[in-house]
Write an enzyme that holds these catalytic residues in place. Structure first.
Site: not given
Ligand code: CO
Length: 156
Positions: A92-93, A135
């Site tokens: 995940c960013l 998301e």
């Molecule tokens: Co994420």
């Protein structure tokens, strides 16, 4: 196009349940630009998905990169989930350099509104189903590390 700043864990915004997006404001210049900026940011950061809380906005908007098709999903809702689940590696960013295996439904059906405010339905499986579930979790204040096993940190 400006690249939006990615919020990194820990941050309260990532843990807040996002509000439904007000569809009456879908055609404003500000929002059109925001949708575009989310896509640009996802691509620039080599993400395959991005949720609005990750750029500081607690609104139910996600973008997904599905084999070069960029999908903007507003107020997405999973309406069907397969019994079958599978483990898969996620990152995940907002949780940089961390990876782990997460159990997700193999197939899902999801309804959402597109950037024109039109109601859409998508059947997703495999990676696309995984990304959408990841998301939508962001919109509910959930991070993949809450669910992951075999969490590992790699050197940046
Ligand atoms: Co994420």
């Amino acid at each position: 196009m400006p690249i939006l700043k990615i919020i990194v864990n820990p941050n309260k915004i990532l843990r807040t349940k996002s509000e439904n997006f007000d569809l009456s404001k879908i055609n404003t210049k500000e929002n059109s630009l925001f949708f575009q900026n989310m896509i640009e940011t996802m691509l620039k950061k080599d993400g395959i998905g991005l949720a609005a809380p990750q750029v500081g906005i607690n609104s139910r908007i996600i973008v997904v990169n599905n084999k070069n098709e960029k999908i903007i999903m507003i107020n997405p809702q999973i309406t069907k989930k397969s019994w079958g689940k599978e483990w898969g590696e996620e990152g995940c960013l907002s949780v940089p350099n961390v990876f782990g295996k997460v159990l997700r439904h193999k197939k899902i059906k999801c309804i959402y509104f597109d950037r024109n405010g039109k109601k859409q339905e998508i059947f997703a499986k495999g990676l696309l189903a995984r990304v959408i579930q990841h998301e939508i979790d962001h919109l509910d204040g959930i991070l993949f590390i809450d669910k992951a096993k075999n969490i590992k940190e790699v050197a940046s």
